[in-house]
Design a protein around this motif. Structure first.
Motif, PDB file in Angstrom:
ATOM      1  N   GLN A  39      42.312 -14.767  44.807  1.00 17.62           N
ATOM      2  CA  GLN A  39      42.159 -14.862  43.431  1.00 17.62           C
ATOM      3  C   GLN A  39      40.422 -13.945  43.505  1.00 17.62           C
ATOM      4  OE1 GLN A  39      41.524 -18.865  42.411  1.00 17.62           O
ATOM      5  NE2 GLN A  39      43.613 -18.864  41.465  1.00 17.62           N
ATOM      6  N   ARG A  40      39.916 -14.205  44.680  1.00 24.25           N
ATOM      7  CA  ARG A  40      38.513 -13.379  44.763  1.00 24.25           C
ATOM      8  C   ARG A  40      38.860 -11.922  44.976  1.00 24.25           C
ATOM      9  NH1 ARG A  40      36.955 -16.210  48.446  1.00 24.25           N
ATOM     10  NH2 ARG A  40      35.441 -17.502  47.348  1.00 24.25           N
ATOM     11  N   LEU A  43      39.742 -10.540  41.503  1.00 27.75           N
ATOM     12  CA  LEU A  43      38.588 -10.215  40.520  1.00 27.75           C
ATOM     13  C   LEU A  43      37.731  -9.139  41.172  1.00 27.75           C
ATOM     14  CD1 LEU A  43      37.334 -14.142  39.918  1.00 27.75           C
ATOM     15  CD2 LEU A  43      38.611 -12.394  38.473  1.00 27.75           C
ATOM     16  N   GLU A  44      37.561  -9.105  42.295  1.00 28.47           N
ATOM     17  CA  GLU A  44      37.060  -7.795  42.892  1.00 28.47           C
ATOM     18  C   GLU A  44      37.672  -6.524  42.363  1.00 28.47           C
ATOM     19  OE1 GLU A  44      36.354  -8.374  46.859  1.00 28.47           O
ATOM     20  OE2 GLU A  44      34.605  -9.803  46.614  1.00 28.47           O
ATOM     21  N   GLN A  46      38.829  -6.006  39.602  1.00 30.98           N
ATOM     22  CA  GLN A  46      38.673  -5.826  38.033  1.00 30.98           C
ATOM     23  C   GLN A  46      37.631  -5.341  37.947  1.00 30.98           C
ATOM     24  OE1 GLN A  46      39.881  -9.386  36.384  1.00 30.98           O
ATOM     25  NE2 GLN A  46      42.173  -9.380  37.239  1.00 30.98           N
ATOM     26  N   ASP A  47      37.497  -4.590  36.815  1.00 31.23           N
ATOM     27  CA  ASP A  47      36.100  -3.990  36.076  1.00 31.23           C
ATOM     28  C   ASP A  47      35.552  -5.220  35.541  1.00 31.23           C
ATOM     29  OD1 ASP A  47      36.788  -1.526  37.304  1.00 31.23           O
ATOM     30  OD2 ASP A  47      37.562  -1.032  35.351  1.00 31.23           O
ATOM     31  N   SER A  48      34.132  -5.451  35.671  1.00 33.07           N
ATOM     32  CA  SER A  48      33.427  -6.562  35.112  1.00 33.07           C
ATOM     33  C   SER A  48      32.004  -6.176  35.192  1.00 33.07           C
ATOM     34  CB  SER A  48      33.541  -7.790  35.825  1.00 33.07           C
ATOM     35  OG  SER A  48      32.922  -8.765  35.224  1.00 33.07           O
ATOM     36  N   LYS A  49      30.975  -6.485  34.161  1.00 32.34           N
ATOM     37  CA  LYS A  49      29.780  -6.238  34.103  1.00 32.34           C
ATOM     38  C   LYS A  49      29.107  -7.400  34.623  1.00 32.34           C
ATOM     39  CE  LYS A  49      30.222  -3.392  29.920  1.00 32.34           C
ATOM     40  NZ  LYS A  49      29.594  -3.101  28.707  1.00 32.34           N
ATOM     41  N   LEU A  50      29.498  -8.448  35.112  1.00 36.85           N
ATOM     42  CA  LEU A  50      28.886  -9.492  35.772  1.00 36.85           C
ATOM     43  C   LEU A  50      28.550  -9.288  37.274  1.00 36.85           C
ATOM     44  CD1 LEU A  50      31.138 -12.515  34.609  1.00 36.85           C
ATOM     45  CD2 LEU A  50      29.059 -11.919  33.707  1.00 36.85           C
ATOM     46  N   SER A  52      28.214  -9.864  41.179  1.00 32.38           N
ATOM     47  CA  SER A  52      28.984 -10.530  42.010  1.00 32.38           C
ATOM     48  C   SER A  52      28.611 -12.013  42.293  1.00 32.38           C
ATOM     49  CB  SER A  52      29.022  -9.645  43.363  1.00 32.38           C
ATOM     50  OG  SER A  52      27.748  -9.564  44.000  1.00 32.38           O
ATOM     51  N   ARG A  55      30.057 -13.966  39.465  1.00 33.75           N
ATOM     52  CA  ARG A  55      31.486 -14.028  39.564  1.00 33.75           C
ATOM     53  C   ARG A  55      31.895 -15.272  40.496  1.00 33.75           C
ATOM     54  NH1 ARG A  55      33.781  -8.081  39.849  1.00 33.75           N
ATOM     55  NH2 ARG A  55      35.777  -9.653  39.097  1.00 33.75           N
TER      56      ARG A  55
END
Length: 495
Positions: A39-40, A43-44, A46-50, A52, A55
């Protein structure tokens, strides 16, 4: 070849289930780290503004939530296996549980005491579950028994209290946080008189037992006694409020609330000054009531005291002290010189003024949170409601423990008892109004849908046993009071 018995086969199947389940648990635990890493990685990618770190924290929290659900699931399976095992034991000893009720056949005399206890527990659990199912059907049935008759709309803020006049003409009184009290025609829903003498929230209204006089308590630290003169208008045909569409339990928004200027309350006569102002408290006066005969009045305040006044002279007769926190309500006995006060200190007190030379007090301790109200019934009973979601019926001759306890799912506000039929109306924080008898049996719940019922917290209820149209009134934070017709004979017959 010997034939395997049914009980042995069942035991072998249960053993295989436990074995396969234990393997699945170990497999789940061993793959937790792999799943978390996968899962980690996802998530890595995927594009995200949060950031790390945020997250990763969220991922750990979600993992904890998932593990908690897995534990609950495992416990559920364990309980299910225990039930299956009990079924096998009971079947071997002449009993069965088929999901409905225990068999009423002859039990073997060799059944052990422990097995009998387990059987009884299962039977009790079944009855409790089925009673909840049956109670859910009472909501539909109660719609025909509890009918909304009239809505009284005109206040600009929440309504704290509702009361019915004891003399002719019979009118409805409401006390509101908009600093006013209003008197209404029960039949037409029109405002007859508006009292504007207070400069704070009007928290309580009670009518004189023999005269056209009202007693109101206010946040301005006073209680006012004021006279009204009303002439009832000709009754008009009422619309059928029982035609409902949509499902029950529909949520409301603020725009659904009645407007403050509804039903012509702005053009009704206004009373601006009291006959008498009772001034002795150092805090909000939250409630007031007349003693039997109407020559004295009692007030309850946030200054932790209750005061007894002589109405004619406005003089303070007694100051009732003893509560450790703010008072929430006061009530007088209909035929005797008794007063009951409730408080945030989780107690309510009974004050006895029957003997002029002795003023005794008794303390009732039975709630675990604020006692929102305590009221008398005919005879020697007091009913108390609390924020601890219980209502308790007490015998004045034995204060050690209640004779009945009603447990609900929401805090209980100012309750009222139908004296003739001994029915308790419970207004709740969750917008519900429920009816119980004095022994704690639930009778009905007032309908609440997208077209009728309260949209906000229900603050108070009041019975009017002699009125031919409405015999129960409720009020709440949605700025309206509602008149209901309760078919009491049908209600008691359903019981």
């Amino acid at each position: 070849m010997p034939i395997e018995s049914g009980s042995c086969a069942s035991a072998r199947q249960a053993k295989q289930k436990r074995k396969s389940h234990s393997l699945s648990i170990r497999r789940t635990n061993s793959s937790e780290q792999e799943r978390a890493g996968l899962q980690r990685d996802m998530l890595e990618g995927q594009d995200s503004k949060l950031p790390s770190s945020v997250r990763n924290t969220l991922l750990e929290l979600f993992g904890q939530i998932e593990r908690e659900f897995e534990n609950l699931y495992i416990e559920n399976l364990e309980l299910r296996r225990e039930i299956d095992t009990l079924n096998e034991r009971l079947a071997a000893e002449g009993q069965t549980i088929d999901g409905a009720e225990l068999s009423k056949g002859q039990l073997k005399t060799k059944a052990s005491h422990s097995t009998s206890q387990l059987s009884q527990k299962l039977k009790t659990t079944y009855k409790a579950s089925t009673s909840k199912i049956v109670s859910s059907f009472k909501t539909t049935t109660s719609r025909a028994i509890c009918q909304l008759v009239k809505e009284y709309v005109g206040h600009r803020d929440g309504i704290w209290d509702v009361s019915v006049a004891k003399t002719q003409p019979v009118v409805l009184g409401t006390a509101s946080a908009d600093h006013t009290a209003m008197l209404w025609s029960i039949e037409t829903g029109k405002c007859l008189v508006k009292y504007v003498g207070h400069v704070g929230s009007v928290n309580s209204i009670k009518f004189h037992p023999t005269e056209q006089v009202a007693l109101t308590a206010s946040g301005d630290q006073t209680a006012h006694i004021w006279r009204y003169i009303v002439q009832l208008p000709a009754p008009q045909p009422t619309a059928d409020c029982n035609q409902m569409s949509g499902e029950d339990e529909v949520e409301f928004s603020d725009k659904d609330e009645p407007d403050g200027d509804g039903d012509g309350s702005s053009d009704c006569p206004t009373v601006r000054a009291p006959l008498t102002s009772l001034k002795s408290h150092q805090g909000v006066v939250i409630a007031a009531d007349w003693l039997v005969g109407g020559k004295q009045a009692v007030t309850a305040s946030w200054d932790r005291t209750a005061n007894l006044y002589d109405v004619e002279t406005s003089e303070l007769v007694h100051s009732l002290t003893g509560h450790d926190q703010e008072l929430t309500h006061c009530c007088t006995h209909p035929t005797q010189r008794l007063v009951v006060t409730s408080s945030r200190d989780t107690t309510f007190r009974l004050w006895d003024f029957r003997d002029p030379s002795i003023h005794s007090v008794n303390v009732f301790q039975g709630h675990t949170d604020t006692v929102t109200s305590a009221v008398f019934t005919v005879g020697d009973n007091v009913v108390s409601g609390s924020d601890d979601r219980t209502v308790k019926v007490w015998d004045l001759k034995n204060m050690r423990s209640p004779i009945a306890t009603i447990r609900t799912d929401s805090a209980v506000n100012r309750i009222n008892v139908c004296v003739g039929q001994r029915i308790i109306a419970l207004p709740h924080d969750n917008r519900q109004v429920r009816l119980f008898d004095m022994s704690g049996v639930r009778l009905a719940r007032l309908p609440r849908s997208n077209r009728q019922g309260h949209r906000r917290m229900v603050c108070c209820s009041a019975w009017s046993e002699d009125h031919p149209i409405c015999n129960l009134f409720t009020c709440g934070f949605d700025r309206q009071a509602i008149g209901w017709n309760i078919n009491i004979p049908a209600l008691l017959q359903e019981k």
